[in-house]
Scaffold this motif. Structure first.
Motif, PDB file in Angstrom:
ATOM      1  N   ALA A 572       0.848  -1.193   0.000  1.00 51.11           N
ATOM      2  CA  ALA A 572       0.000   0.000   0.000  1.00 51.11           C
ATOM      3  C   ALA A 572       0.884   1.244   0.000  1.00 51.11           C
ATOM      4  N   GLU A 573       0.270   2.366  -0.291  1.00 50.45           N
ATOM      5  CA  GLU A 573       1.036   3.618  -0.319  1.00 50.45           C
ATOM      6  C   GLU A 573       1.547   3.990   1.058  1.00 50.45           C
ATOM      7  N   SER A 574       0.873   3.518   2.111  1.00 51.66           N
ATOM      8  CA  SER A 574       1.304   3.842   3.471  1.00 51.66           C
ATOM      9  C   SER A 574       2.294   2.833   4.038  1.00 51.66           C
ATOM     10  N   GLY A 575       2.604   1.775   3.280  1.00 49.95           N
ATOM     11  CA  GLY A 575       3.576   0.799   3.762  1.00 49.95           C
ATOM     12  C   GLY A 575       3.202  -0.615   3.378  1.00 49.95           C
ATOM     13  N   LEU A 576       3.816  -1.576   4.063  1.00 46.85           N
ATOM     14  CA  LEU A 576       3.541  -2.997   3.836  1.00 46.85           C
ATOM     15  C   LEU A 576       2.764  -3.546   5.019  1.00 46.85           C
ATOM     16  N   PHE A 577       1.742  -4.361   4.717  1.00 49.95           N
ATOM     17  CA  PHE A 577       0.878  -4.910   5.752  1.00 49.95           C
ATOM     18  C   PHE A 577       0.634  -6.392   5.483  1.00 49.95           C
ATOM     19  N   TRP A 578       0.531  -7.134   6.569  1.00 47.17           N
ATOM     20  CA  TRP A 578       0.162  -8.541   6.480  1.00 47.17           C
ATOM     21  C   TRP A 578      -1.326  -8.688   6.767  1.00 47.17           C
ATOM     22  N   VAL A 579      -1.998  -9.514   5.974  1.00 45.89           N
ATOM     23  CA  VAL A 579      -3.402  -9.832   6.226  1.00 45.89           C
ATOM     24  C   VAL A 579      -3.487 -11.302   6.620  1.00 45.89           C
ATOM     25  N   GLN A 580      -4.070 -11.540   7.773  1.00 48.35           N
ATOM     26  CA  GLN A 580      -4.209 -12.898   8.304  1.00 48.35           C
ATOM     27  C   GLN A 580      -5.691 -13.239   8.434  1.00 48.35           C
ATOM     28  N   ASP A 581      -6.109 -14.328   7.795  1.00 51.20           N
ATOM     29  CA  ASP A 581      -7.486 -14.805   7.963  1.00 51.20           C
ATOM     30  C   ASP A 581      -7.577 -15.609   9.252  1.00 51.20           C
ATOM     31  N   ALA A 582      -8.626 -15.330  10.031  1.00 47.22           N
ATOM     32  CA  ALA A 582      -8.837 -16.040  11.298  1.00 47.22           C
ATOM     33  C   ALA A 582     -10.248 -16.613  11.320  1.00 47.22           C
ATOM     34  N   TYR A 583     -10.381 -17.773  11.975  1.00 48.37           N
ATOM     35  CA  TYR A 583     -11.656 -18.484  11.995  1.00 48.37           C
ATOM     36  C   TYR A 583     -12.157 -18.636  13.427  1.00 48.37           C
ATOM     37  N   THR A 584     -13.475 -18.559  13.572  1.00 47.28           N
ATOM     38  CA  THR A 584     -14.114 -18.994  14.807  1.00 47.28           C
ATOM     39  C   THR A 584     -14.713 -20.366  14.532  1.00 47.28           C
ATOM     40  N   THR A 585     -14.539 -21.277  15.465  1.00 43.35           N
ATOM     41  CA  THR A 585     -14.978 -22.653  15.252  1.00 43.35           C
ATOM     42  C   THR A 585     -15.694 -23.174  16.485  1.00 43.35           C
ATOM     43  N   SER A 586     -16.391 -24.267  16.307  1.00 46.51           N
ATOM     44  CA  SER A 586     -17.024 -24.976  17.420  1.00 46.51           C
ATOM     45  C   SER A 586     -17.150 -26.442  17.020  1.00 46.51           C
ATOM     46  N   ASP A 587     -17.109 -27.318  17.990  1.00 49.66           N
ATOM     47  CA  ASP A 587     -17.353 -28.736  17.727  1.00 49.66           C
ATOM     48  C   ASP A 587     -18.687 -29.172  18.316  1.00 49.66           C
ATOM     49  N   LYS A 588     -19.555 -28.190  18.597  1.00 47.36           N
ATOM     50  CA  LYS A 588     -20.826 -28.482  19.257  1.00 47.36           C
ATOM     51  C   LYS A 588     -22.047 -28.170  18.394  1.00 47.36           C
ATOM     52  N   TYR A 589     -21.852 -27.995  17.066  1.00 47.23           N
ATOM     53  CA  TYR A 589     -23.032 -27.775  16.222  1.00 47.23           C
ATOM     54  C   TYR A 589     -23.817 -29.081  16.175  1.00 47.23           C
ATOM     55  N   PRO A 590     -25.107 -29.066  16.506  1.00 49.96           N
ATOM     56  CA  PRO A 590     -25.865 -30.323  16.589  1.00 49.96           C
ATOM     57  C   PRO A 590     -26.112 -30.950  15.227  1.00 49.96           C
ATOM     58  N   VAL A 591     -26.088 -32.283  15.187  1.00 50.26           N
ATOM     59  CA  VAL A 591     -26.426 -33.118  14.031  1.00 50.26           C
ATOM     60  C   VAL A 591     -25.433 -32.927  12.881  1.00 50.26           C
ATOM     61  N   VAL A 592     -24.189 -32.559  13.184  1.00 49.48           N
ATOM     62  CA  VAL A 592     -23.169 -32.348  12.156  1.00 49.48           C
ATOM     63  C   VAL A 592     -21.885 -33.053  12.592  1.00 49.48           C
ATOM     64  N   GLY A 593     -21.299 -33.817  11.689  1.00 50.99           N
ATOM     65  CA  GLY A 593     -20.050 -34.514  11.994  1.00 50.99           C
ATOM     66  C   GLY A 593     -18.861 -33.567  12.006  1.00 50.99           C
ATOM     67  N   CYS A 594     -17.853 -33.896  12.792  1.00 48.37           N
ATOM     68  CA  CYS A 594     -16.670 -33.048  12.932  1.00 48.37           C
ATOM     69  C   CYS A 594     -15.639 -33.351  11.848  1.00 48.37           C
ATOM     70  N   LEU A 595     -14.889 -32.306  11.484  1.00 53.18           N
ATOM     71  CA  LEU A 595     -13.766 -32.428  10.559  1.00 53.18           C
ATOM     72  C   LEU A 595     -12.482 -32.162  11.314  1.00 53.18           C
ATOM     73  N   ASP A 596     -11.385 -32.730  10.818  1.00 54.56           N
ATOM     74  CA  ASP A 596     -10.065 -32.454  11.390  1.00 54.56           C
ATOM     75  C   ASP A 596      -9.506 -31.192  10.751  1.00 54.56           C
ATOM     76  N   SER A 597      -9.030 -30.287  11.582  1.00 52.69           N
ATOM     77  CA  SER A 597      -8.436 -29.060  11.072  1.00 52.69           C
ATOM     78  C   SER A 597      -6.981 -29.302  10.689  1.00 52.69           C
ATOM     79  N   PRO A 598      -6.534 -28.749   9.544  1.00 52.02           N
ATOM     80  CA  PRO A 598      -5.113 -28.868   9.196  1.00 52.02           C
ATOM     81  C   PRO A 598      -4.247 -27.900   9.985  1.00 52.02           C
TER      82      PRO A 598
END
Length: 903
Positions: A572-598
């Motif tokens: 950017a014109e004001s400098g260099l910036f890092w953008v990090q994607d972040a997730y909110t997760t839960s293993d308690k959603y009813p009637v849904v199987g869990c996945l393994d996170s990488p």
């Protein structure tokens, strides 16, 4: 004299022991606290840090106090009933009466001495799990409704996210507490009876009432546990791999048994209390107890469920399980945010000429012909410039370059001192001189074979011949595993370059000031490095910069967010910036199987989830290290709870600077995970889902699944190019192309997923089939064999599938890599395929033109070879043309959720 020496020796030993204890306490408690407090203060997050500590100890102290009062008040109450009866012998003897009164005082005074200590120890023991789960308690306090209900019981899913785990924990701890309490009070009353009132067989009335109340509370807590047991059925996995969640047996067999548990247990408990107090009702008690035991035994045995499954469910699987399969489908699509996918049905009529389409011409100028892994080697060899620089990750993005919307590759030139000679890896070089990276490089995504690399950004000074402007380009915070550094300092912190005769000095606000003697002491002990304290190169402006890896930095601040593995740099014109994607997760959603996170969580352990949202975008300043959090999904109940718990930490996405917001992109990992789920759950009719007749998988090439890739092209009906994420899908076990999944990354299309379904009755070649065509092409095979000789390695890059006009283009780059000396990959040719015709040329335009010419010639030959004179039809009376139905006009044959489009 000897006594004085002994006293002095004892005094010295005691002083050394006290100093040792203080030093240990300082290291274990005070030092970490002070360093964290200073670090969070440098980020202007001191209030947030103290608030997290306050919440943690508030939950623990509150739970401890509550359990302490439960224990202490009950013990104190029990002591009030002690000694209410006196034996007949003691009444006539003054000495015996006085002895009795002394014993009573001893028991009663114990409530202030022994009982308080016992209650405190028991309270801490019971409350420790609540301390470990304090963040769950925090979400329970600040969580609110989501507006989405589970398909079985109809409760808001926030109950399962925030309430259910805490209720289970509290029920477990309360049950343990009251069982211990009942046992302790009973023993206390029994001892009182044995010691103080030997000739009385019954406890005092107050004691009996007290024990009855405690027993009743135990019954209520156990009943609550049975009630919560109903919700555990929602996480049943016994029907996998067909579907997840409760089925016919759980809802028609186990659920009624749970209600029977509750009723019979409460009835048995009431009858037991009546019997203990009145010695009546033994027969009803026995009958009730036997019925409860029988129901409990039936629920634990597998005989009846197996019989029901064998003779009822398996004989009529769809009839029995249809509603429960539907529950699983609806819940899974909601949990992974797949409810709003827009389905588009496409017909692909043959058209020989596609280069006349301006949109196609614009699109092929942005085809990403370089693989990121290959391009990293090119950047390192041509733009590394110094042995202590490296490019840890190549990002894909889009920028306005010379007024044109351009897909690009770029990478940050970060510091990596592992490239220095061993003799140069001393303390001064590691912490005072080699402190930061410098600038970024940027190249276009598209390029022709045998063409020199075009550099939009290059050099140590971020030079650009295309009008790109960057601010301060020093990189003190990045993806590399940086250690601490001290900047500025008296040996002129920075790295000398040939273009700049002066060393650089840090002028940012990152890190903690070392102008204080106490700060020097803190960090010398913290890093076990005395040079921080004794070096003379530190001045009044010096700051110690630490936790410089951006993921470690973010995890220290917000350990409750799951971080994507691919943060990317933004110029950017004001400098260099890092953008990090972040997730909110839960293993308690009813009637849904869990996945393994990488990805690993903040503790470094693997995580599992059945609910995920990319709710937070994090921006880290590469120069100052500031960390800003922005809410990207304000419908997510988890991030809303954290936002209420930590006011001021999260900002609205509208507050993100436009020069950074324009470079947000839909995360590749999230899209890949969603498509992995959708490959099966796009079959939304329970009957079809059960048969799995249209299950998909990721299209394969080289026997490996194709990962999603970023592409800049036109959405149907759009007049401007957009940056998007594309994933080709094939039928399970088949090689042909079934659909193209597309996730938008720009403007109003951000996060919207479009599914371009190809007709089932038409063969659309998949990547592996095109790969076979390329391998069978004699001219291409001959060229590959020729280039593979003489010390060169031929490597085929990732295949790109591009919807173009009324057809599909398959584009695959070909690289040459020297096997001797310096390995600089070279883009040699581009292989293009369309309608089973393959061409290999230096440019995409030349390859497409070659295919168009050959297609026209082929069609002309076919017309000449099979030329048939048309038969003139007899003239028939004109018939009134029937009005078209809405289905005819839309062309979707009545399928209301699939639109018809032509590419």
């Amino acid at each position: 004299m000897k006594k004085n020496r002994k006293r002095l020796l004892l005094f010295l030993c005691g002083g050394i022991a006290v100093c040792g204890i203080l030093y240990v306490l300082f290291n274990l408690i005070f030092l970490d606290f002070m360093v964290d407090l200073l670090w969070f203060g440098s980020l202007k997050l001191k209030g947030y840090y103290l608030l997290r500590l306050y919440y943690r100890y508030l939950v623990f102290s509150g739970a401890t106090l509550a359990f302490f009062l439960i224990f202490f008040l009950n013990f104190w109450t029990a002591s009030r009933y002690l000694g209410t009866t006196i034996s007949s012998a003691e009444e006539t003897e003054l000495a015996g009466r006085q002895k009795k009164l002394n014993l009573i005082r001893l028991f009663q005074s114990g409530s202030l001495k022994i009982y308080a200590l016992i209650s405190f120890i028991l309270a801490i023991f019971i409350a420790i799990p609540l301390y470990e789960k304090w963040e769950s308690a925090l979400l329970f306090i600040f969580g609110s409704g989501s507006g989405v209900n589970d398909p079985v019981y109809g409760k808001d899913i926030s109950y399962y996210f925030f309430g259910y785990p805490v209720y289970m924990l509290i029920q477990n701890r309360l049950l343990l507490a009251f069982i211990l309490l009942f046992a302790g009070i009973f023993i206390l009353y029994w001892l009182e009876k044995q010691i103080l009132s030997k000739d009385n067989n019954r406890l005092p009335r107050g004691s009996r009432i007290h024990l009855t109340i405690l027993a009743g509370l135990v019954v209520l807590i156990v009943t609550w546990g049975f009630f919560l047991e109903r919700y555990s059925l929602l996480y049943n996995s016994s029907h996998m791999p067909v579907f997840f969640g409760p089925g016919f047996i759980e809802m028609r067999y186990y659920l009624p048994l749970i209600w029977a548990w509750i009723a019979l247990f409460v009835l048995s408990a009431v009858l037991l209390i009546i019997y203990v107090h009145r010695r009546k009702g033994l027969k009803p008690l026995l009958i009730s107890g036997l019925c409860f035991a029988a129901v409990l035994w039936i629920s634990k045995t597998s005989f009846l469920p197996n019989m029901i499954s064998k003779y009822i469910v398996k004989s009529n699987p769809l009839k029995c399980e249809r509603a429960f399969i539907d529950n699983n489908i609806r819940a899974t699509l909601a949990a992974f945010n797949l409810n709003d996918i827009k389905k588009l049905q496409y017909d692909l009529p043959a058209a020989p000429d596609i280069l006349n389409d301006n949109k196609i011409e614009e699109s092929i100028r942005n085809i990403p012909v370089w693989d990121r892994s290959v391009l990293g080697d090119v950047y390192a060899q041509l733009q590394g410039l110094r042995p202590y620089y490296s490019f840890s990750g190549v990002a894909v993005d889009r920028y306005k370059v010379a007024g044109r919307y351009q897909q690009v590759y770029l990478a940050a030139r970060e510091l990596n001192t592992s490239g220095l000679p061993m003799a140069a890896r001393n303390w001064e070089n590691s912490h005072l001189l080699y402190t930061h990276g410098l600038g970024a490089v940027m190249t276009p995504a598209a390029q022709g074979g045998d063409e020199p690399m075009t550099w939009f950004l290059h050099g140590l000074n971020n030079e650009s011949d295309y009008g790109l402007k960057t601010g301060r380009a020093d990189i003190y915070y990045g993806r590399e595993p940086y250690g601490y550094c001290i900047a500025p300092n008296d040996i002129r912190e920075g790295i000398k370059s040939e273009e700049d005769a002066a060393f650089q000095n840090y002028e940012g606000t990152g890190g903690v000031s070392l102008s204080s003697l106490m700060h020097k002491i803190f960090f010398s002990i913290y890093y076990k490095d005395s040079k921080i304290f004794f070096t003379t190169s530190i001045n009044k402006k010096s700051r110690i910069l630490f936790r410089r890896n951006i993921k470690d930095r973010i995890r220290t601040i917000t350990p409750y967010l799951l971080l994507d593995d691919d943060p990317y740099i933004v110029v950017a014109e004001s400098g260099l910036f890092w953008v990090q994607d972040a997730y909110t997760t839960s293993d308690k959603y009813p009637v849904v199987g869990c996945l393994d996170s990488p990805f690993r969580d903040a503790e470094g352990s693997d995580s599992r989830f059945n609910y995920i949202r990319n709710s937070v975008k994090i921006v880290v300043d590469a120069y100052n290290g500031s960390v800003k959090y922005y809410i990207a999904d304000d419908h997510d109940p988890v991030v809303k709870a954290y936002d209420r718990a930590y006011p001021g930490l999260f900002k609205k996405l509208d507050e993100m600077p436009p020069e950074i917001r324009g470079h947000l992109r839909y995360p590749k990992y999230l899209f890949e995970m969603q498509m992995n789920v959708y490959a099966r759950y796009h079959q939304q009719e329970p009957d079809i889902f059960y048969m799995q007749e249209d299950t998909w998988e990721f299209s394969k090439i080289n026997s490996s699944p194709m990962k999603p890739y970023y592409l800049t092209t036109f959405f149907p009906g759009s007049e401007k190019q957009e940056f998007m994420l594309v994933s080709p899908m094939s039928p399970a076990g088949r090689a042909n192309l079934r659909a193209l999944a597309v996730a938008g990354c720009d403007g109003d299309n951000y996060g919207k997923i479009y599914m371009y379904n190809f007709p089932k009755g038409k063969q659309i070649s998949g990547p592996s089939q095109v790969e076979a065509l390329i391998a069978q092409n004699a001219l291409i095979s001959q060229k590959l064999t020729l280039w593979g000789q003489g010390g060169s390695e031929v490597k085929l890059g990732r295949m790109i599938i591009l919807p173009a006009g009324n057809s599909i283009l398959y584009i695959q780059p070909l690289y040459l890599i020297s096997t001797a000396g310096t390995k600089i990959p070279e883009l040699k040719r581009l292989i293009v395929s369309r309608e089973n015709i393959v061409a290999m040329e230096s440019t995409l335009e030349a390859g497409i033109k070659d295919i168009d010419i050959r297609m026209k010639a082929m069609l002309e030959r076919m017309r000449n070879r099979y030329k048939i004179l048309p038969v003139k039809p007899e003239k028939e009376p004109e018939k009134k043309k029937p009005e078209s139905t809405p289905e005819d006009r839309d062309g979707n044959s009545g399928d209301s959720d699939v639109e018809q489009h032509s590419i």
